[in-house]
Design a protein around this motif. Structure first.
Motif, PDB file in Angstrom:
ATOM      1  N   ASP A   1       0.850  -1.186   0.000  1.00  0.00           N
ATOM      2  CA  ASP A   1       0.000   0.000   0.000  1.00  0.00           C
ATOM      3  C   ASP A   1       0.881   1.230   0.000  1.00  0.00           C
ATOM      4  O   ASP A   1       2.053   1.154   0.340  1.00  0.00           O
ATOM      5  CB  ASP A   1      -0.884   0.003   1.238  1.00  0.00           C
ATOM      6  N   ARG A   2       0.250   2.297  -0.381  1.00  0.00           N
ATOM      7  CA  ARG A   2       1.029   3.523  -0.421  1.00  0.00           C
ATOM      8  C   ARG A   2       1.467   3.915   0.989  1.00  0.00           C
ATOM      9  O   ARG A   2       0.717   3.783   1.947  1.00  0.00           O
ATOM     10  CB  ARG A   2       0.190   4.653  -1.002  1.00  0.00           C
ATOM     11  N   THR A   3       2.673   4.341   1.114  1.00  0.00           N
ATOM     12  CA  THR A   3       3.138   4.753   2.440  1.00  0.00           C
ATOM     13  C   THR A   3       3.315   6.244   2.454  1.00  0.00           C
ATOM     14  O   THR A   3       3.331   6.895   1.418  1.00  0.00           O
ATOM     15  CB  THR A   3       4.485   4.101   2.767  1.00  0.00           C
ATOM     16  N   ARG A   4       3.470   6.729   3.651  1.00  0.00           N
ATOM     17  CA  ARG A   4       3.648   8.160   3.788  1.00  0.00           C
ATOM     18  C   ARG A   4       5.102   8.552   3.676  1.00  0.00           C
ATOM     19  O   ARG A   4       5.430   9.667   3.403  1.00  0.00           O
ATOM     20  CB  ARG A   4       3.135   8.608   5.160  1.00  0.00           C
TER      21      ARG A   4
END
Lengths: 329, 757
Positions: free
Chosen positions: A325-328
């Motif tokens: 998933d996209r991470t920050r």
């Protein structure tokens, strides 16, 4: 038959170009795999990879020791889809025209006639491609990239589908011309078959000693259907999170190797993932498809710092460390 | 919505917190912080120029430095710019040496002294002590301002903080930068580096919370731990006088004399003087007025009996002074010319001619001083003219910038009839003595003490009277200085004067050409004596006549009065009508009693004010508190406490619905938390599918095997990767997760599921 293929224009196919439904393609692939595994024992995963490569409009490089069934794999797939199968045995004295074909002077018509080379097939097996000199190798590789060959200034379309399955002999390195890195990149996947497991080998012997099953192999589909299945695969949905994930994976290899994966590699990865999604009966790609394809699609496009054989380790690391998933951060 | 998955595998959800802000914003913030850091030390320098003049020049040079830096940032490489900054600094200081009379050659020859001076500055010598403080300030300011702004514009924020920080650090070491300026400078520097980093690395607003936490930590630390010396070092008071005494205020530090609010009187005996006649015993001379304190400029040098005698007629007075406590000063009648005794080796003399000990005198130390008493007649003073030497006008006419025209107008009004400096002085002295009451109980001044005393206050004590008179005379262009010391004290039978802490005093000296410095006394003597006697009396009552008795106290009255009368006579104040020069002891007593009776309510008033002072919060404090609170909030956010709490609740409740895709995704996240609690959190590189598959393989039973789990996953994938789901599908997911989670509420859930079976 080769003449028919040769004059076959892609436009003519458009009538039959309607994509199949995902479910039908999935069933088709199951049938195909089942059919091929009647001949090839114990390489279900490799079969699946070759099928996804064909559906994803890619080419496959098989690297292994001789005699593990590379040729048989290619042949049985070609037979199963009812396509023309051509084989080129690459040798040090093979010329480019031996691959692409030559214009031959016809005494009767007193005209030059094009004699198509073995590259004009739906499934072309380039056997021991690394034994031919680079000039001959590149003739095949150009055909792979362009989907056409040019002989004596005349450009000829290759038939569709067109898939090259090349094999590379890994046992005699001093008598070979290694494929340049840039040309390796043109193969969607590089696979290794490996030796079959002992019980599988026993099964293999049981089947093949005597009457070889390839002789009795029947096609499960036809060329037209295969073309339509490829259309289906091309339309599989790749949403932004998946594209981003692929980008992150590729980015990781670029950060952690001397030469990372090229954008062509990223495209190949997503195309393979599309095909895999279809095999799984989905009209959309999930990260798992990408993860399943990444090792075979990416590894040969990476040159590691340590200059090890290929980037398998780097891809493994990437799969483990790059967040799905996209991470920050 | 986005998901953060930390290295430890914990996951939290936030709503678009990672929306990257344009680096432009961070650039503006970083540049702003550099400006704040620059402003912090320029403000400190401005505080100096406010007092000695040159604020406009200061702002001009800083402004020019910033403009040049802006231009250079586009054209010049860093190395060249740094060289230019150092060159500018060098040229500036060369100019400073020229102005201060040392000369460049002298400066080069006396490098050691310059190093020594720098060390002295860096170890707490206030800038205001410097004679050419204004020039120094203007020379000092532009180089760091230029360099830090240049580097900031080049995007090198960390480097840009160095010159600004160094400048500020230097001012902190000199003791000029107060806590607030230092704090703001430090925050500016921190912000510059922090925002600069965020800009460089393309950070998001969510990451700025770290910065907020740092701000808060810096403030809390700086308010709770004193690391740097702020303000002048611990005052060397005469004989350990407590803070809050008149004496302590007047001589709060050897180089500075403060103006405080309410003060007490200390009856302790400080020293005794054996002399033929009484005098004011002077201990300090101050020339530079800051608005709330007096500063002595210049440096001290060893005393070598070479102080020139006053030019006018003179009379010598020999005094033998014996310290009765530890004493940080050397009281002597003005103008001391020679010192004899053991202490002479460590006697220093200030630029202004006041002697003082290099180290405090011990109890019992004694020395003999010969002083030249300046006592010209009023006639002589009237005719003294205004032909002042340059060194006098240079130092003793200083007024802070921004002295109000009202102050000058009032002064002009008071001195309207005066034609000579002497008449001016007398007029002012008479006005102050007659119009203001004496009281030790005053509010500390907020702005300019002299101005406030003249225009607003009705009462004060000697510090206020002397300060006001000095500044008023300076407003009339009469060179005047503020001097501190002790009044004559209490005479004893054997020709000695016993001087106590409560005799501490401040008065004024005015310069007359050809005559020298002449003392003037603006404080109303009788009122002062009353108050001081009370203090002494109280002390004596406490001691129950231990050494002195009531009559001695009265004697002290007389002595002080006599002395004050002398002073009056000497300065030629012929105002016997207004001010009884000789007090009737009886009247005195009555007045004293009245004063005593009226003293009680005043104390209550102070209490109320103290409470109010505690309650009221300054703007700075409020701002600090706000920053700390923001930091706290950011810290809570950073540690994920809120997210964790929300997650814990979120497992059981879906909350408000949004679009179906998001709901399906959120349902899956809730499921994931459930799984994480039951099994393990998802690993970094693990896809949702792999995660479930792995859990299913690891366990035989439970959530991972529940068909509803697989369904939720499938819907989640369809929502995120498959182009979306419809409302119904999303609701199914929500319902499934609701069920799954409620079956797993600790205790309650177990019972419920058992009941269902």
């Amino acid at each position: 038959m080769s003449d028919a293929k040769q004059t076959h224009e892609p436009d003519a196919e458009s009538a039959a170009d309607e994509p199949l439904s995902v479910d039908r393609v999935a069933d088709l692939c199951d049938d195909l795999a089942a059919n091929v595994s009647r001949v090839i024992v114990g390489h279900d995963e490799a079969i699946e990879h070759v099928v996804t490569a064909i559906l994803g409009r890619g080419h496959v490089l098989l690297e292994d020791v001789p005699g593990v069934g590379k040729t048989m794999l290619a042949r049985s797939i070609a037979t199963s889809v009812d396509c023309t199968f051509r084989r080129v045995q690459f040798t040090p004295d093979l010329l480019p025209s031996d691959v692409t074909g030559v214009n031959v002077f016809n005494q009767k018509t007193r005209e030059f006639e094009f004699q198509p080379g073995p590259v004009f097939g739906n499934i072309v097996l380039g056997d021991e491609i690394n034994r031919a000199p680079p000039k001959t190798q590149s003739a095949l590789l150009e055909a792979m990239e362009e989907g056409q060959v040019t002989v004596d200034g005349e450009t000829r379309e290759l038939p569709a589908p067109f898939t090259v399955i090349a094999t590379q002999n890994a046992v005699e390195p001093n008598r070979t011309y290694d494929l340049p890195f840039a040309e390796l990149d043109r193969f969607m996947k590089k696979l290794r078959l490996g030796y079959p497991a002992p019980n599988e080998e026993a099964k293999l012997l049981e089947r093949t000693v005597g009457h070889h099953p390839i002789e009795s192999l029947d096609p499960v589909t036809d060329r037209e259907t295969l073309v339509r299945a490829r259309e289906t695969v091309a339309e599989v949905r790749v949403e932004e999170p998946v594209r981003a994930y692929a980008t992150r994976l590729v980015g990781y290899t670029r950060d952690n190797a001397q030469v990372g994966v090229s954008p062509r590699g990223t495209i190949a990865l997503l195309r393979a993932a599309q095909a895999r999604a279809v095999i799984d009966g989905r009209g959309y790609v999930v990260p798992d498809d990408v993860k399943a394809e990444a090792p075979v699609v990416l590894s040969h496009r990476i040159r590691t710092h340590a200059d090890a054989q290929d980037g398998t380790d780097v891809v493994e690391d990437a799969l483990e460390r790059v967040s799905v998933d996209r991470t920050r951060g | 919505m986005s998901t953060e998955s930390g290295s430890d595998g914990t996951r939290s959800v936030s709503v678009d917190a990672d929306a990257t802000v344009g680096s432009e914003l961070f650039r503006v913030l970083a540049l702003g912080c550099v400006l704040i850091a620059t402003a912090s030390y320029v403000t400190v320098l401005r505080e100096v120029t406010r007092i000695v003049g040159g604020t406009q020049s200061l702002f001009l040079v800083v402004g020019v430095a910033l403009v040049v830096a802006t231009v250079f940032a586009r054209l010049v490489r860093p190395r060249t710019a740094t060289a230019a900054a150092f060159a500018a600094g060098a040229v500036g200081f060369a100019y400073y040496f020229e102005v201060s009379g040392v000369g460049i050659g002298g400066a080069l020859a006396g490098l050691e002294e310059i190093v020594a001076d720098t060390v002295r500055l860096a170890t707490g010598l206030n800038l205001l002590r410097m004679i050419e403080a204004g020039t120094w300030t203007i020379v000092f300011a532009p180089a760091p301002a230029f360099l830090s702004w240049y580097l900031a514009l080049r995007g090198r924020y960390a480097a840009s903080v160095v010159p600004a920080g160094a400048a500020l650090l230097f001012l902190v070491l000199t003791g000029d930068a107060g806590t607030t300026a230092t704090l703001i400078g430090a925050l500016g520097a921190l912000g510059a580096v922090g925002f600069g980093e965020l800009e460089r690395r393309g950070g998001s607003i969510a990451q700025a919370d770290v910065l907020a936490v740092l701000f808060a930590i810096v403030i809390v630390l700086s308010l709770s731990v004193t690391i740097v010396p702020s303000g002048p070092a611990a005052p060397v008071t005469a004989g350990g006088g407590d803070d809050g005494t008149l004496e302590g205020t007047i001589d709060s530090a050897s180089e500075q004399s403060g103006i405080a609010g309410t003060v007490d009187l200390s009856p302790e005996v400080r020293f005794t003087v054996e002399a033929d006649r009484p005098s004011y015993w002077r201990t300090g001379i101050y020339d530079r007025y800051t608005g709330d304190a007096w500063v002595r400029t210049g440096q001290d040098r060893p005393f070598e009996d070479d102080v020139p005698p006053p030019p006018g007629s003179e009379e010598r007075l020999r005094q033998t002074v014996t310290a009765e406590t530890e004493l940080g000063v050397m009281p002597a009648a003005a103008q001391p010319l020679s010192v004899e005794g053991d202490v002479v080796d460590y006697t220093e003399v200030s630029m202004h001619g006041q002697i003082r000990p290099a180290t405090p005198l011990a109890e019992g130390d004694s020395y003999v001083v010969e002083s030249a008493i300046v006592d010209p007649s009023p006639e002589e003073l009237r005719n003294a003219g205004t032909d002042y030497p340059e060194e006098v006008t240079e130092y003793y006419l200083q007024t802070p910038e921004g002295t109000s025209s009202e102050f000058e107008a009032r002064t002009a009004e008071i001195t309207a009839d005066a034609e000579t400096p002497y008449e001016n002085a007398v007029a002012i002295e008479r006005y102050l003595r007659s119009s203001k009451e004496y009281s030790l109980d005053v509010e500390p001044p907020e702005e300019d003490a002299a101005e406030q005393f003249l225009l607003e206050m009705d009462e004060g004590y000697c510090v206020y009277f002397a300060t006001a008179m000095t500044q008023m005379l300076r407003a009339e262009d009469v060179p005047t200085r503020y001097v501190t010391g002790y009044t004559a004290g209490e005479p004893t039978d054997d020709g000695e004067y016993v001087v106590r802490g409560l005799d501490a005093h401040a008065w004024v000296e005015v310069y007359f050409p050809e005559k020298g410095w002449v003392a003037f006394e603006p404080t109303p003597g009788d009122e002062r004596d009353e108050v001081h006697d009370e203090a002494l009396e109280e002390e004596l009552d406490d001691e129950a006549g231990d050494e002195d008795d009531q009559s001695d106290g009265d004697d002290a009255d007389d002595g002080a009065d006599d002395e004050a009368s002398d002073e009056d006579d000497r300065s030629g104040v012929d105002d016997a009508d207004d001010e009884p020069s000789v007090d009737d002891p009886a009247d005195d007593l009555i007045e004293r009693n009245d004063a005593l009776a009226g003293g009680e309510p005043a104390d209550d008033g102070i209490d109320v004010r103290d409470i109010l002072a505690l309650v009221s919060v300054t703007r700075e404090t409020a701002a600090m508190i706000a920053v700390v609170l923001i930091g706290l909030v950011a810290g809570v956010h950073r540690t994920g406490a809120v997210a964790r709490a929300r997650r814990t609740l979120g497992v059981y409740r879906h909350g408000r619905r949004s679009d179906p895709d998001r709901d399906a995704e959120r349902a899956f996240r809730r499921l994931e938390w459930l799984l994480a609690r039951e099994h393990r959190p998802r690993r970094r590189g693990e896809s949702a599918r792999e995660y479930l598959r792995a859990l299913a393989a690891e366990t035989d039973d439970g959530l991972a095997h529940d068909p509803r789990t697989a369904a939720v996953l499938e819907r989640y994938e369809r929502a995120v990767y498959g182009g979306g789901v419809d409302r119904e599908t999303a609701d199914e997911s929500i319902a499934a997760v609701d069920d799954l989670s409620r079956e797993r509420v600790p205790l309650v859930g177990r019972r419920r599921s058992e009941g269902a079976e």
